[in-house]
Design an enzyme around this catalytic site. Structure first.
Site, PDB file in Angstrom:
ATOM      1  N   MET A   1       0.810  -1.223   0.000  1.00  0.00           N
ATOM      2  CA  MET A   1       0.000   0.000   0.000  1.00  0.00           C
ATOM      3  C   MET A   1       0.840   1.269   0.000  1.00  0.00           C
ATOM      4  SD  MET A   1      -3.197  -0.770  -0.022  1.00  0.00           S
ATOM      5  CE  MET A   1      -3.825   0.855   0.394  1.00  0.00           C
ATOM      6  N   ARG A   2       2.163   1.123   0.072  1.00  0.00           N
ATOM      7  CA  ARG A   2       2.990   2.315   0.197  1.00  0.00           C
ATOM      8  C   ARG A   2       2.815   3.235  -1.012  1.00  0.00           C
ATOM      9  NH1 ARG A   2       8.564   0.563   1.517  1.00  0.00           N
ATOM     10  NH2 ARG A   2       7.944   0.534   3.686  1.00  0.00           N
TER      11      ARG A   2
END
Ligand SMILES: [Zn+2]
Length: 658
Positions: A260-261
């Site tokens: 999700m970064r």
């Protein structure tokens, strides 16, 4: 590049910038210029760890700071981490002299402390030693640096803007570090004449009158600094509408990023861009800019593939996302309703399959340009399956090294047994040779005016315990895959031997790399890596057939080793050349292929590279070329059979003087 640096300055949580590009593109100049544009920071005068007076670090080693402690306004700092820096330099160290003579545990802060609330710049970040990379990543991820060594146990805040520059020709960055950079940009020199003229004109003007040049640009620089400061203040008020957040999520999903970064970094970058424009909310334009800076390096890929920007896949993902910015229809349906995924029932079938397209185009690329094979120059076919691996005999680098702990060559190590005391000062308490230090100090106590218990020590008394153990090496395989080697059984034996040596390297904790040469040229099949299983997998890519550019293979290996020497200077290389020595392709037209190969081997000897030539010559007529190469390289010569540790008759003919 300029925009990426400005945006991460507006919103440091974006997480820094990686700049990739060829030499001479002023990468470092631009990064260094950034520091002068950043707003200054108020700092506590009595704090060596850069505490913010408004919110001092509660765990600060120089703290707790009393209210009303003196404060100074300091310019924003740019701290450069040199590629060859030691661990001490990065995380700090114990002052041994004070520790021993005054009994004070005095800790000297390192660069991670100096960089707190500033910019940490690593030029040639791809060449940074793995060990330092780990320390850097830990600090970047935690926003703190933890020090546990020499009886010192402390931690301090270390929040910094990480900027790295690198020339990809000198080797790629480890994927873990790549992912850590918020934004990535590729730079190259412009091909536009007007622009090049302007660059040269300004450079010459600067050289003729640096002070006048700077004065001429001062107003513009001040305006830029003010715009950064204004954007920082505006950032908190910038809103991110749901449609744009959905666009970001849809692009990241379609572009096949890990985790999700990417979504977070893209959202932050889009907000920073809106603030930079002076706009109150994020628009599609901001997202498009952010996506181009934040996503290209995050695509899921084989860790050894080059992180190239795939413009088309990005455009596809953006177009795909445009259809998904509206939430799913349906009256009053809760967003996490169980009925239907937000991208609709046919979302899966319309999703692009960039991985498939990419891998096939890459395979084509490898076949055509990877080999550079002229048409009609022998057949190119995959190497046969390797022969079963055997237990490999120990090949070592002569002399005593200082490399990473391992199980191959003799080395001075931090853990091995103590072999003697040396008069140079120890860097760590654990390296102190206590008996020798006491013996050195004892005779001088009276002249130093000392009486009573204990010893009065001077720096010159300190003795360093020299330990010896074993180190891991860089084992670089250079495999002749030309037509003369391509007989099925021989190639199977060669790749079986490489596989056996790879297994051995894994157990001995070496780094490994793989160069093959055949047909038109040499190919770096595997850049030096600690991942030996990955290396074994790379053997599948070995292709055989064609003529024998032996000198080209050796010169390529030499370049690989030169780059690796910068990255990891203490790890000594062992070059294992598997060939029958029958060179047929010269370095340049008209020269003698074998003489070129012998000269290339001599260059390896001049570089002090330890070489083992594995003689793969077979058949009734033997020319003994491999022996000539081994002698030229001041290396050792073995046959494939002699590589096995279980062959009693195996003799290593060491041509090298110890
Ligand atoms: Zn402090």
């Amino acid at each position: 590049m300029r925009l990426a640096l400005l945006l991460t300055s507006v919103h440091p949580a974006i997480g820094g910038v990686l700049v990739r590009g060829e030499k001479g593109t002023a990468k470092s100049t631009v990064v260094r210029a950034l520091a002068t544009l950043l707003p200054g920071r108020a700092s506590l005068v009595d704090c060596r760890f850069g505490c913010d007076p408004a919110a001092p670090d509660p765990g600060c080693p120089d703290g707790p700071h009393p209210a009303g402690a003196p404060v100074a306004e300091r310019p924003s700092r740019l701290v450069e981490l040199p590629v060859g820096a030691t661990e001490d330099r990065l995380i700090g160290s114990l002052d041994l002299e004070r520790a021993l003579s005054e009994g004070v545990r005095a800790y000297q802060p390192g660069l991670l402390a100096a960089a707190h609330r500033g910019v940490l710049y690593v030029d040639e970040v791809n060449l940074l030693h793995d060990h330092l990379v780990d320390l850097l990543l830990d600090a970047a991820a935690m926003g703190r640096s933890h020090v546990e060594r020499d009886g010192v146990s402390l931690s301090h805040a270390s929040v910094f803007l990480l900027v790295g520059t690198m020339n990809p020709e000198e080797g790629e960055l480890r994927p873990q570090l790549l992912d850590r950079f918020g934004l990535t940009v590729d730079v190259s020199a412009s091909r536009e004449v007007e622009l090049r003229v302007e660059v040269v004109r300004r450079r010459l003007a600067f050289e003729a009158d640096p002070v006048g040049f700077a004065a001429g640009w001062r107003a513009e620089e001040e305006a830029l600094a003010e715009r950064i400061a204004a954007a920082r203040e505006r950032l908190g008020a910038v809103t991110l509408p749901d449609t744009e957040l959905r666009r970001i999520a849809a692009v990241c999903a379609a572009f096949e990023v890990d985790g999700m970064r990417a979504d977070l970094v893209t959202a932050r970058t889009a907000a920073a861009h809106a603030a930079w424009r002076g706009a109150p909310e994020v628009t599609e334009e901001d997202v498009r800019v952010a996506v181009r800076l934040a996503l290209p390096h995050r695509r899921r890929r084989d860790p050894f593939d080059e992180p190239e920007l795939d413009e088309r896949a990005l455009d596809d993902a953006l177009n795909q996302a445009a259809e998904q910015v509206e939430p799913p229809e349906g009256p009053d349906e809760p967003p996490d309703g169980p009925d239907e995924p937000p991208d609709g029932p046919d979302g899966g079938s319309t999703a692009p399959r960039p991985t498939d397209g990419r891998s096939s185009s890459q395979d084509e690329g490898r076949d055509t340009n990877g080999q550079g094979e002229p048409s009609g120059d022998g057949s190119s076919r995959p190497a046969p399956a390797p022969a079963p691996p055997f237990r490999a005999r120990l090949l070592t680098v002569p002399g005593v090294g200082e490399g990473a702990p391992g199980r191959r060559s003799r080395a001075r190590t931090e853990q091995g047994r103590v072999v003697r005391a040396a008069t140079d000062n120890p860097h760590r308490a654990a390296d102190l040779h206590l008996p020798a230090t006491v013996l050195a100090a004892a005779p001088h106590q009276r002249e130093r005016g000392h009486a009573g218990p204990g010893l009065r020590l001077h720096r010159g008394d300190l003795r360093h315990a020299v330990r010896e153990g074993r180190e891991g090496n860089l084992v670089l395989f250079v495999v002749d895959a030309s037509g003369s080697m391509a007989a099925r059984r021989r190639m199977a034996a060669v790749s079986g031997a490489v596989l056996s040596l790879l297994k051995d390297a894994y157990q001995r904790r070496d780094k490994v790399g793989l160069v093959s040469f055949r047909a038109g040229g040499a190919e770096l099949l595997l850049p030096p890596t600690s991942s030996v299983p990955a290396a074994a997998a790379r053997l599948d890519r070995l292709r055989t057939g064609g003529r024998t550019p032996l000198a080209g293979g050796l010169l390529r290996a030499r370049r690989v080793l030169a780059a690796e020497r910068l990255r990891d200077p203490r790890r000594r290389p062992l070059l294992v050349l598997l060939t029958d020595g029958r060179a047929t392709v010269p370095v340049r037209a008209g020269s003698d292929p074998l003489r070129d190969a012998v000269r290339a081997a001599a260059l390896l000897a001049a570089d002090q590279v330890a070489t083992v030539v594995v003689d793969c010559e077979a058949g009734p007529v033997r020319l003994g070329m491999a022996g000539r190469l081994a002698a030229a390289a001041s290396g050792a010569l073995v046959t494939v059979g002699e590589l096995s540790a279980d062959r009693v008759a195996g003799v290593v003919h060491a041509a090298r003087a110890a």
